[in-house]
Design a protein around this motif. Structure first.
Motif, short mmCIF file in Angstrom:
data_model
loop_
_atom_site.label_atom_id
_atom_site.label_comp_id
_atom_site.label_asym_id
_atom_site.label_seq_id
_atom_site.Cartn_x
_atom_site.Cartn_y
_atom_site.Cartn_z
N ALA A 129 0.77 -1.17 -0.01
CA ALA A 129 -0.01 0.11 -0.04
C ALA A 129 0.84 1.15 -0.07
CB ALA A 129 -0.98 0.24 1.48
N GLY A 130 0.19 2.26 -0.16
CA GLY A 130 0.81 3.59 -0.12
C GLY A 130 1.18 4.25 1.38
N ILE A 131 1.91 5.15 1.60
CA ILE A 131 1.77 5.98 2.90
C ILE A 131 0.97 7.03 2.83
CG2 ILE A 131 3.64 7.13 4.34
CD1 ILE A 131 4.18 4.05 4.61
N ASP A 132 0.16 7.30 4.08
CA ASP A 132 -0.55 8.28 4.10
C ASP A 132 0.06 9.02 5.19
OD1 ASP A 132 -2.46 10.13 4.99
OD2 ASP A 132 -4.09 8.82 5.44
N THR A 133 0.78 10.35 4.72
CA THR A 133 1.41 11.15 5.61
C THR A 133 0.70 11.63 6.97
OG1 THR A 133 0.93 13.07 4.30
CG2 THR A 133 3.24 11.73 4.05
N GLY A 134 -0.89 11.66 6.61
CA GLY A 134 -1.49 12.06 7.87
C GLY A 134 -2.02 10.94 8.89
N ASN A 135 -1.45 9.70 8.40
CA ASN A 135 -1.56 8.49 9.26
C ASN A 135 -3.06 8.15 9.48
OD1 ASN A 135 -0.80 6.35 11.08
ND2 ASN A 135 -0.68 7.42 12.73
N GLY A 136 -3.99 8.28 8.54
CA GLY A 136 -5.11 7.79 8.77
C GLY A 136 -5.62 6.63 8.12
N VAL A 196 -0.92 -9.80 14.93
CA VAL A 196 -0.17 -10.10 13.85
C VAL A 196 0.94 -9.28 13.63
CG1 VAL A 196 -0.29 -10.58 11.23
CG2 VAL A 196 -2.39 -11.11 12.85
N HIS A 197 2.26 -9.68 13.25
CA HIS A 197 3.27 -8.89 13.04
C HIS A 197 3.36 -8.54 11.44
CE1 HIS A 197 7.53 -7.37 13.11
NE2 HIS A 197 7.57 -7.81 11.77
N GLY A 198 2.82 -7.14 11.14
CA GLY A 198 2.73 -6.41 9.87
C GLY A 198 3.91 -6.18 9.33
N VAL A 199 4.13 -6.52 8.02
CA VAL A 199 5.51 -5.77 7.44
C VAL A 199 4.83 -5.36 6.05
CG1 VAL A 199 7.10 -7.60 8.12
CG2 VAL A 199 5.84 -7.90 5.91
N ILE A 200 5.62 -4.06 5.31
CA ILE A 200 4.94 -3.33 4.45
C ILE A 200 5.99 -3.47 3.09
CG2 ILE A 200 3.54 -2.16 5.96
CD1 ILE A 200 5.58 0.25 5.82
N ALA A 201 5.23 -3.35 2.02
CA ALA A 201 5.72 -2.91 0.89
C ALA A 201 5.31 -1.58 0.34
CB ALA A 201 5.85 -4.02 -0.25
N VAL A 202 5.99 -0.77 0.23
CA VAL A 202 5.40 0.84 -0.16
C VAL A 202 5.11 1.08 -1.46
CG1 VAL A 202 5.61 3.32 0.25
CG2 VAL A 202 6.32 1.64 2.23
N THR A 203 3.99 1.19 -1.89
CA THR A 203 3.65 1.58 -3.53
C THR A 203 3.90 3.18 -3.91
OG1 THR A 203 1.31 1.89 -3.05
CG2 THR A 203 2.36 -0.41 -3.58
N LEU A 241 3.90 10.48 -5.07
CA LEU A 241 5.26 10.10 -5.55
C LEU A 241 5.07 8.72 -5.62
CD1 LEU A 241 7.76 10.98 -6.42
CD2 LEU A 241 8.62 10.79 -4.11
N PRO A 242 5.05 7.85 -6.69
CA PRO A 242 5.25 6.51 -6.93
C PRO A 242 6.49 6.01 -6.66
CG PRO A 242 3.91 7.47 -8.74
CD PRO A 242 4.68 8.67 -8.01
#
Length: 447
Positions: A10-17, A32-39, A53-54
């Motif tokens: 997923a993308g990063i929401d700079t407003g943390n919403g 659950v242990h979450g990990v992320i791949a930022v798009t 910014l992709p």
């Protein structure tokens, strides 16, 4: 210690919403242990998205390779994937995975988050296990106009067949004005399921889709079946919406942390009430404070989190005076018991947010004077003014509203001299259990 590991793409929401950082929060609170791949990195706040910014596809691939090389990942949640190059990268990592997709086609402000919807359908939807669209998204993906539960069901089945998705759940089909239903279509059984819930008319709802889909992914990763996962996700979402954050100048985010914070708060309340019982049972002369109808103590979690009696604890049985002039506290402390003390505390909280603990004690002029000496403001009310039409359970609400309407605030000490059928009583509130204990000890010592 071992935890299941789940991946959010997923993308990063700079407003943390919403977005990947929100997904990590939901995974963590659900065990659950979450990990992320930022798009993508967005410039985003409660008022909307200013820029996107992709992530370059080669770096997205590096993120995914790094994660899959190290972690055993069986569950993937997909949020915003921005363009065709990213679709081509991501699809190769979805085979043999349980994929929950939140189809974030558009942001709340109308910003299109997916550039090529046809490629998205081909590469992402066809590799999805569970799809969680809302009504507009389901209408777009199915090509159907949706205005009834039957049309929701048809859209579920259409989407499932068109994209070979085993489970499609459309959120928010309105059965009545104040009642909604999530409709699940299970293509394996060719069956529909409905999960009903009360609608919440809250303004701050940013992140609902993200929280719901991630919660479904987390519950599935823990071994729950699809229907159980959806029920747990809806329950979490309802609480998260209720406590939506009034921050920023736009639509604030929901808060999935609050339900788990409240569990900790309730544990603290139970601990404090247990300590209260140990203290007062050992106090000489405490029996002099117990009225004929006996006493009880009400203790709430912090006022801003109180929704109703379910957030206020009292003792299951009353505080009683024994034959040997000692008192016995009716443990255990329980939440949701509709005692007079709990109802009065609940009625006071909208006016006095510092109120936390409330107790009823025997009326005597000397006790009132002692409370004045301690520094409390006191107020006498005439219970004869209470409307005769008041039904059982409304008396305490009347006391709070009457005092506030006539005096502007509610003092710590409220007393009355009784009326026919109702014993004279002192009721007083404090902001902490320690203040309550100290005050009661002072009264018992000086009576």
């Amino acid at each position: 210690m071992r935890k299941p590991v789940a991946l959010s793409i997923a993308g990063i929401d700079t407003g943390n919403g919403a977005g990947a950082e929100s997904d990590l929060k939901v995974y963590e609170i659900l065990g659950v242990h979450g990990v992320i791949a930022v798009t993508a990195l967005t410039a985003q706040s409660t008022t909307g998205i200013r820029a996107v910014l992709p992530t370059p596809p080669e770096f997205l691939k590096t993120q995914l390779d790094t994660l899959f090389d190290d972690f055993e990942i069986k569950d993937v949640k997909i949020g915003m994937i921005y363009n065709n190059d990213q679709f081509a990268v991501v699809k190769d990592y979805l085979r043999d995975k349980r994929v929950v997709t939140d189809p974030v086609l558009f942001a709340k402000d109308g910003t299109q988050l997916i550039k090529d919807l046809e490629e998205y359908k081909r590469n992402i939807l066809r590799n999805t296990t569970v799809l969680t669209p809302n009504i507009p998204e389901a209408s777009y993906l199915s090509g159907l106009k949706i205005s009834s539960i039957e049309e929701v069901k048809l859209a579920c089945k259409t989407i499932s067949k068109d994209f070979n998705i085993p489970y499609v759940v459309v959120k928010g089909g309105h059965a009545e004005d104040d009642y909604s239903i999530d409709v699940l279509y299970d293509s394996n059984r060719d069956l529909y399921y409905g999960i009903g819930y009360m609608r919440l008319n809250q303004r701050h709802t940013h992140g609902t889709g993200s929280v719901f889909a991630t919660a479904v992914s987390a519950e599935l990763s823990k071994g729950n079946d699809i229907l159980t996962a959806l029920r747990h996700a809806r329950s979490l979402l309802q609480d998260s919406i209720y406590y939506g954050l009034e921050i920023g100048h736009g639509i604030g985010p929901i808060d999935p942390v609050v339900p788990f914070m409240k569990k900790s708060m309730k544990f603290d309340v139970i601990q404090e009430m247990t300590r209260f019982s140990q203290e007062v049972e050992s106090v000489d002369g405490f029996y002099k404070l117990i009225p004929e109808v006996q006493s009880n103590l009400a203790h709430s979690i912090p006022s801003q989190y109180v929704r109703g009696l379910e957030d206020i604890a009292t003792f299951r049985d009353r505080i009683v005076k024994n034959w040997d002039n000692r008192v016995k506290v009716g443990l255990p402390a329980v939440f949701g018991k509709p005692t007079h003390t709990a109802r009065l505390l609940l009625s006071i909280l909208p006016y006095e947010t510092k109120a936390s603990v409330l107790m009823n004690i025997r009326f005597e002029d000397k006790i009132v004077n002692l409370l004045k000496e301690v520094g409390y403001n006191t107020l006498e009310i005439n219970r004869e003014l209470e409307p005769m039409s008041n039904v059982e359970g409304k008396s305490m609400q009347w006391i709070a509203s009457y005092i506030h309407e006539n005096y502007g605030r509610i003092p710590n000490v409220i007393f009355d001299r009784g009326v026919k059928g109702k014993e004279a009583m002192i009721r007083f509130w404090t902001s902490s259990i320690d203040e309550m204990i100290d005050t009661l000890k002072y009264l018992a010592k000086n009576l």
